[in-house]
Design a protein around this motif. Structure first.
Motif, short mmCIF file in Angstrom:
data_model
loop_
_atom_site.label_atom_id
_atom_site.label_comp_id
_atom_site.label_asym_id
_atom_site.label_seq_id
_atom_site.Cartn_x
_atom_site.Cartn_y
_atom_site.Cartn_z
N ILE A 4 11.83 -8.17 -5.70
CA ILE A 4 11.60 -7.10 -6.66
C ILE A 4 11.22 -5.85 -5.90
O ILE A 4 10.19 -5.80 -5.24
CB ILE A 4 10.49 -7.49 -7.66
CG1 ILE A 4 10.89 -8.76 -8.41
CG2 ILE A 4 10.23 -6.36 -8.63
CD1 ILE A 4 9.79 -9.33 -9.25
N GLU A 5 12.06 -4.82 -5.98
CA GLU A 5 11.80 -3.58 -5.27
C GLU A 5 10.54 -2.93 -5.83
O GLU A 5 10.27 -2.98 -7.01
CB GLU A 5 12.99 -2.63 -5.42
CG GLU A 5 14.23 -3.12 -4.73
CD GLU A 5 14.06 -3.34 -3.24
OE1 GLU A 5 13.42 -2.52 -2.57
OE2 GLU A 5 14.57 -4.36 -2.75
N GLY A 6 9.78 -2.31 -4.96
CA GLY A 6 8.60 -1.58 -5.37
C GLY A 6 7.30 -2.36 -5.26
O GLY A 6 6.23 -1.77 -5.33
N LEU A 7 7.36 -3.67 -5.11
CA LEU A 7 6.13 -4.44 -4.95
C LEU A 7 5.71 -4.35 -3.48
O LEU A 7 6.49 -4.68 -2.60
CB LEU A 7 6.33 -5.90 -5.36
CG LEU A 7 6.58 -6.14 -6.84
CD1 LEU A 7 6.81 -7.63 -7.09
CD2 LEU A 7 5.44 -5.63 -7.69
N PRO A 8 4.48 -3.91 -3.22
CA PRO A 8 4.07 -3.68 -1.83
C PRO A 8 4.28 -4.89 -0.91
O PRO A 8 4.71 -4.71 0.23
CB PRO A 8 2.59 -3.33 -1.95
CG PRO A 8 2.44 -2.79 -3.33
CD PRO A 8 3.45 -3.54 -4.16
N ALA A 9 4.00 -6.08 -1.37
CA ALA A 9 4.14 -7.25 -0.51
C ALA A 9 5.60 -7.51 -0.14
O ALA A 9 5.89 -8.04 0.92
CB ALA A 9 3.54 -8.48 -1.17
N LEU A 10 6.52 -7.13 -1.01
CA LEU A 10 7.94 -7.41 -0.73
C LEU A 10 8.63 -6.27 0.01
O LEU A 10 9.66 -6.48 0.63
CB LEU A 10 8.69 -7.68 -2.04
CG LEU A 10 8.20 -8.89 -2.83
CD1 LEU A 10 9.03 -9.06 -4.09
CD2 LEU A 10 8.22 -10.15 -2.00
N LEU A 102 -2.35 -8.17 -19.86
CA LEU A 102 -2.50 -7.02 -18.99
C LEU A 102 -1.35 -7.03 -17.98
O LEU A 102 -1.13 -8.04 -17.30
CB LEU A 102 -3.84 -7.05 -18.26
CG LEU A 102 -4.10 -5.87 -17.33
CD1 LEU A 102 -4.27 -4.57 -18.14
CD2 LEU A 102 -5.31 -6.11 -16.47
N TYR A 103 -0.62 -5.91 -17.90
CA TYR A 103 0.51 -5.79 -17.00
C TYR A 103 0.28 -4.66 -16.00
O TYR A 103 -0.29 -3.63 -16.35
CB TYR A 103 1.79 -5.42 -17.78
CG TYR A 103 2.25 -6.49 -18.72
CD1 TYR A 103 3.19 -7.43 -18.30
CD2 TYR A 103 1.78 -6.57 -20.02
CE1 TYR A 103 3.63 -8.42 -19.16
CE2 TYR A 103 2.22 -7.55 -20.89
CZ TYR A 103 3.13 -8.47 -20.46
OH TYR A 103 3.57 -9.45 -21.31
N TRP A 104 0.73 -4.86 -14.76
CA TRP A 104 0.85 -3.79 -13.78
C TRP A 104 2.26 -3.26 -13.92
O TRP A 104 3.21 -4.03 -14.07
CB TRP A 104 0.61 -4.32 -12.37
CG TRP A 104 0.94 -3.35 -11.29
CD1 TRP A 104 0.23 -2.25 -10.93
CD2 TRP A 104 2.08 -3.38 -10.42
NE1 TRP A 104 0.84 -1.60 -9.89
CE2 TRP A 104 1.98 -2.27 -9.57
CE3 TRP A 104 3.17 -4.23 -10.29
CZ2 TRP A 104 2.93 -1.99 -8.59
CZ3 TRP A 104 4.12 -3.95 -9.32
CH2 TRP A 104 3.98 -2.85 -8.48
N VAL A 105 2.44 -1.94 -13.88
CA VAL A 105 3.76 -1.34 -14.01
C VAL A 105 4.21 -0.85 -12.64
O VAL A 105 3.57 0.02 -12.04
CB VAL A 105 3.74 -0.17 -15.02
CG1 VAL A 105 5.13 0.43 -15.17
CG2 VAL A 105 3.20 -0.64 -16.37
N GLY A 106 5.29 -1.42 -12.14
CA GLY A 106 5.82 -1.04 -10.84
C GLY A 106 6.47 0.33 -10.86
O GLY A 106 6.70 0.91 -11.93
N VAL A 107 6.78 0.85 -9.69
CA VAL A 107 7.39 2.18 -9.59
C VAL A 107 8.74 2.23 -10.29
O VAL A 107 9.18 3.30 -10.71
CB VAL A 107 7.53 2.64 -8.12
CG1 VAL A 107 6.19 2.86 -7.49
CG2 VAL A 107 8.37 1.66 -7.32
N HIS A 131 -1.55 3.82 -9.66
CA HIS A 131 -1.02 2.61 -10.29
C HIS A 131 -1.27 2.69 -11.80
O HIS A 131 -2.25 3.25 -12.26
CB HIS A 131 -1.69 1.36 -9.72
CG HIS A 131 -1.11 0.93 -8.42
ND1 HIS A 131 -1.40 -0.28 -7.85
CD2 HIS A 131 -0.23 1.53 -7.59
CE1 HIS A 131 -0.73 -0.40 -6.72
NE2 HIS A 131 -0.03 0.69 -6.54
N VAL A 132 -0.34 2.11 -12.54
CA VAL A 132 -0.40 2.14 -14.00
C VAL A 132 -0.48 0.70 -14.50
O VAL A 132 0.21 -0.19 -14.00
CB VAL A 132 0.83 2.86 -14.59
CG1 VAL A 132 0.84 2.77 -16.11
CG2 VAL A 132 0.87 4.31 -14.13
N PHE A 133 -1.33 0.50 -15.51
CA PHE A 133 -1.48 -0.79 -16.16
C PHE A 133 -1.28 -0.61 -17.66
O PHE A 133 -1.61 0.44 -18.20
CB PHE A 133 -2.88 -1.39 -15.90
CG PHE A 133 -3.08 -1.78 -14.46
CD1 PHE A 133 -2.85 -3.09 -14.06
CD2 PHE A 133 -3.49 -0.87 -13.52
CE1 PHE A 133 -3.03 -3.46 -12.73
CE2 PHE A 133 -3.68 -1.22 -12.19
CZ PHE A 133 -3.44 -2.52 -11.80
#
Length: 169
Positions: A4-10, A102-107, A131-133
């Protein structure tokens, strides 16, 4: 590269380089890293090819050097020296009379579920400014949007009936 693009770990360059050196995806490196730490990894995919890749990650042999390099990423944000880390400790509390998600919203706008919060339950998340939730009622989809601010290292968000309250500690 799968993931998944945009997730820091990936998308972290060190993880991408490690994936390339092992001829696997960044997702596979992260899944194997989690299991090496004794963390249950529950990746979700509806595509058979990705499900197989997720299972194949368990066969990946991370070297002691790989594991040290991964451990050194703790709190590292690409492009910013570790000593300038401006992470934020955010507390989200469900003050409703029903459960919410509760969701984190990726870029890229993709929502990633963080936790289902029961009535009165809270979750503390280490995150970063910008960051947006989104908190969303489970039954009717009513939602609240929260953006993490740079000015405060501790932020608390209470989800209440028709509005939200915010305390910057």
């Amino acid at each position: 590269r799968a993931g998944i693009e945009g997730l820091p770990a990936l998308t972290h360059p060190n993880i991408q380089d490690m994936a390339q050196s092992h001829n696997v995806s960044s997702s596979q490196v992260v899944i194997r890293w989690m299991t090496a730490l004794g963390v249950s990894a529950i990746p979700a995919s509806t595509k058979i090819q990705h499900q197989k890749m997720n299972l194949d990650a368990l066969e990946l042999e991370l070297t002691p050097r790989d594991l040290r390099n991964l451990a050194e990423l703790n709190g590292f944000v690409p492009g910013r020296p570790k000593e300038e880390d401006n992470s934020v400790n955010a507390l989200f509390s469900n003050k409703l009379e029903e459960g919410l998600e509760l969701y984190w919203v990726g870029v890229d706008g993709q929502e990633v579920l963080q936790k289902e919060l029961e009535v009165g339950e809270s979750i503390r998340i280490n995150t970063w400014p910008g960051h947006v939730f989104i908190a969303r009622k489970i039954h009717n989809g009513e939602e609240w949007k929260f953006e993490i601010l740079e000015e405060h290292r501790e932020q608390a968000f209470d989800v209440v009936a028709t509005t939200t309250s915010r305390d910057d500690l």
